[in-house]
Structures are given as C-alpha cells and as structure tokens.
Design an enzyme around this catalytic site. Structure first.
Site, PDB file in Angstrom:
ATOM      1  N   ASN A  11     -17.129 -10.676 -61.930  1.00 43.35           N
ATOM      2  CA  ASN A  11     -17.675 -11.982 -62.283  1.00 43.35           C
ATOM      3  C   ASN A  11     -18.912 -11.749 -63.139  1.00 43.35           C
ATOM      4  O   ASN A  11     -19.956 -11.346 -62.635  1.00 43.35           O
ATOM      5  CB  ASN A  11     -18.026 -12.763 -61.010  1.00 43.35           C
ATOM      6  CG  ASN A  11     -18.695 -14.090 -61.318  1.00 43.35           C
ATOM      7  OD1 ASN A  11     -18.687 -14.568 -62.456  1.00 43.35           O
ATOM      8  ND2 ASN A  11     -19.288 -14.702 -60.299  1.00 43.35           N
ATOM      9  N   LYS A  13     -20.681 -13.919 -64.655  1.00 45.16           N
ATOM     10  CA  LYS A  13     -21.640 -15.024 -64.558  1.00 45.16           C
ATOM     11  C   LYS A  13     -22.121 -15.413 -65.965  1.00 45.16           C
ATOM     12  O   LYS A  13     -21.343 -15.350 -66.914  1.00 45.16           O
ATOM     13  CB  LYS A  13     -22.780 -14.651 -63.607  1.00 45.16           C
ATOM     14  CG  LYS A  13     -22.260 -14.212 -62.233  1.00 45.16           C
ATOM     15  CD  LYS A  13     -23.343 -14.044 -61.207  1.00 45.16           C
ATOM     16  CE  LYS A  13     -22.729 -13.615 -59.878  1.00 45.16           C
ATOM     17  NZ  LYS A  13     -23.741 -13.527 -58.807  1.00 45.16           N
ATOM     18  N   HIS A  97     -17.743 -20.893 -56.103  1.00 49.06           N
ATOM     19  CA  HIS A  97     -18.757 -19.850 -55.910  1.00 49.06           C
ATOM     20  C   HIS A  97     -20.023 -20.477 -55.349  1.00 49.06           C
ATOM     21  O   HIS A  97     -20.356 -21.619 -55.640  1.00 49.06           O
ATOM     22  CB  HIS A  97     -19.044 -19.162 -57.247  1.00 49.06           C
ATOM     23  CG  HIS A  97     -19.837 -17.900 -57.115  1.00 49.06           C
ATOM     24  ND1 HIS A  97     -21.203 -17.911 -56.953  1.00 49.06           N
ATOM     25  CD2 HIS A  97     -19.461 -16.593 -57.107  1.00 49.06           C
ATOM     26  CE1 HIS A  97     -21.633 -16.659 -56.857  1.00 49.06           C
ATOM     27  NE2 HIS A  97     -20.597 -15.847 -56.944  1.00 49.06           N
ATOM     28  N   GLU A  99     -22.994 -20.149 -56.065  1.00 55.09           N
ATOM     29  CA  GLU A  99     -23.934 -20.610 -57.083  1.00 55.09           C
ATOM     30  C   GLU A  99     -23.527 -21.973 -57.631  1.00 55.09           C
ATOM     31  O   GLU A  99     -24.381 -22.752 -58.069  1.00 55.09           O
ATOM     32  CB  GLU A  99     -24.028 -19.569 -58.201  1.00 55.09           C
ATOM     33  CG  GLU A  99     -24.697 -18.284 -57.727  1.00 55.09           C
ATOM     34  CD  GLU A  99     -24.427 -17.073 -58.596  1.00 55.09           C
ATOM     35  OE1 GLU A  99     -24.919 -15.994 -58.230  1.00 55.09           O
ATOM     36  OE2 GLU A  99     -23.715 -17.205 -59.619  1.00 55.09           O
ATOM     37  N   GLU A 167     -18.224 -14.219 -49.715  1.00 59.01           N
ATOM     38  CA  GLU A 167     -19.490 -13.733 -50.239  1.00 59.01           C
ATOM     39  C   GLU A 167     -20.637 -14.318 -49.426  1.00 59.01           C
ATOM     40  O   GLU A 167     -20.999 -15.483 -49.611  1.00 59.01           O
ATOM     41  CB  GLU A 167     -19.657 -14.143 -51.703  1.00 59.01           C
ATOM     42  CG  GLU A 167     -18.687 -13.485 -52.655  1.00 59.01           C
ATOM     43  CD  GLU A 167     -19.132 -13.625 -54.099  1.00 59.01           C
ATOM     44  OE1 GLU A 167     -19.267 -12.613 -54.776  1.00 59.01           O
ATOM     45  OE2 GLU A 167     -19.365 -14.761 -54.533  1.00 59.01           O
ATOM     46  N   GLY A 173     -26.520 -10.360 -55.072  1.00 60.40           N
ATOM     47  CA  GLY A 173     -27.581  -9.949 -55.984  1.00 60.40           C
ATOM     48  C   GLY A 173     -28.870  -9.512 -55.329  1.00 60.40           C
ATOM     49  O   GLY A 173     -29.877  -9.310 -56.008  1.00 60.40           O
ATOM     50  N   SER A 212     -23.316  -7.729 -53.459  1.00 58.09           N
ATOM     51  CA  SER A 212     -23.937  -6.406 -53.623  1.00 58.09           C
ATOM     52  C   SER A 212     -22.940  -5.262 -53.419  1.00 58.09           C
ATOM     53  O   SER A 212     -23.252  -4.258 -52.778  1.00 58.09           O
ATOM     54  CB  SER A 212     -25.136  -6.258 -52.676  1.00 58.09           C
ATOM     55  OG  SER A 212     -26.161  -7.174 -53.021  1.00 58.09           O
TER      56      SER A 212
END
Length: 250
Positions: A11, A13, A97, A99, A167, A173, A212
C-alpha cells in the site's frame, strides 16, 4: 477455493511519482521468481494505477487501488469509482483502511457499500479492520474487530475472491508490532467472524496482517496461524525493503 499461497500487498498510500515506477519494476521482477508460490500486488495512488498496470503487464505483480466510491459514476468531485480503477488496469482494491475510517469517518456500512461496488466492477476487495490502542488497552480488540468484519463484508462476497486485512491501528507506521500470540488470537477471531457472516464457503479467504511489517519480522508473522499474507505500507515503497518480505512468504 483453497487458499494455498500467501498474498503480499504493498500500500503506497499518498506516495510515489512517475519515477517510483522503477521500484515497481524491480518488485515485479523479483515476483517472477516466486510465481505460483506467492501472490504479489502493489496499490499505488490513483494517478499511477494506469501507468503501473502498463509497466507490470506481464502479470508478475497485480495492481490495485487504495479506495473507491460506492457509486459507479456521478457528481462526486475528486472521487474514483471501482469501474474507473478496473478500466485503468487494477484488479483489486483496498477498502476500509483505518486511515480512511479515522480521517474520513467511513463507517462499516459505507465500507460494505464500496465492497459491493468493487465486486460489481470485477475487483477483488481487501477489507481492512483493526482496533485503536485505547480499544486494545480496554480489552475490546476482539469485539471491535469482529464487529468491523461482520459489518464491512457484503453479501456479494459469498463465493467471490476477497481478503480481509487485520491492521492494529496503533501499529501502523509506528514500529510497534503485536506479539505473535496477539496476532494469532485476532486472526482466529477474524476467521470466525468471516464464517459467521458469509458461511463456510468463505473459510479460505486470506487474512492479511498489516502494521509495521518489515524484512526482519515478516517470516515469523507470516508463519503465524491464520496469517494468509501481509498488507505492507512504508516498506513496500522500496524494492530493497519489499522484496525480502515477498521472499519470506515462500
């Protein structure tokens, strides 16, 4: 259909200009060496989907989108439909996702609507779920993730190819990673939720782990029960980082 190979998805992003296609070429070249033993896909920004699909036309690595609108067309300025992604050469799409859920307020029902749109356009959805640190510390991780799975999967997925990606929001991250036992526990719960929602026919849909994932932890994570692959963020931007993760899946 039995899921017999791992699925490794990058991904990108909101990263990557035209020059980044060189990284995609290197990744696809490495994917040729594991053809049949591992599925590899890259999900770049919408501006690169068509160009990446052209670069990777030999099929060693698939190309996907990072989101799509629930409608096939209309007055939705700035949005991209599933049909547009398919037309550009994408074969899969990441949906729900964290985000998107946190930054754009997407609900489970809205994610399910996007899943329906993806299936209608012939795309393979990768549906993301995961708990926040507060939810994990409150002991609610399993309940939160299970509810997201059941609320985000659409009826149209029955007997259709799809994946779920777990996730943990607090691991994306940050460099933090759950223990292997924690990953196994949540993946088992995700599997149970998938079967409750869609029946035994969906038991073999891959459950990816994301958060991660790096070359030094990929092999152990991918060997964990019910982990059918990985959804990789930052480490997928560079071939030197992503290729070892692909190789760890074989």
């Amino acid at each position: 259909m039995k899921q017999s190979v791992k699925m490794i998805v990058g991904n990108w992003k909101m990263n990557g200009l035209a020059g980044a296609l060189d990284e995609a070429r290197a990744i696809a070249e490495a994917a040729k060496s594991v053809d049949g033993a591992c599925r590899v896909a890259l999900c770049p920004a919408a501006t690169l989907v068509e160009r990446m699909a052209a670069v990777l036309k030999d099929g060693a690595a698939a190309v996907g989108g990072q989101d799509c609108h629930a409608k096939p067309s209309g007055a939705f300025t700035g949005s991209v439909s599933a049909e547009m992604l398919a037309d550009a050469g994408a074969t899969l799409v990441i949906l729900g996702h964290s985000e998107r859920r946190a930054g754009f307020g997407e609900t489970d029902a809205e994610v399910a609507g996007k899943v329906e749109a993806a299936v209608a356009a012939g795309l393979e959805p990768i549906v993301c779920v995961g708990e926040t640190l507060a939810q994990r510390e409150a002991g609610d991780a399993i309940a939160v993730v299970s509810a997201q799975v059941e609320g985000s999967l659409a009826d149209s997925l029955s007997e259709r190819p799809f994946a779920v990606a777990y996730e943990p929001v607090w691991a994306i991250g940050t460099g933090l990673t759950p223990t292997l036992d924690q990953i196994a526990e949540v993946h088992a719960a995700v599997r149970a939720a998938i079967v409750r929602r869609l029946g035994e026919g969906a038991r073999t849909a891959p459950i990816l782990y994301g958060g991660s994932v790096k070359p030094d932890n990929a092999r152990d994570i991918l060997a964990t029960p019910e982990v059918g692959g990985a959804l990789v963020g930052g480490a997928s931007l560079k071939a030197a980082d992503f290729i070892p993760i692909i190789q760890a899946a074989v």
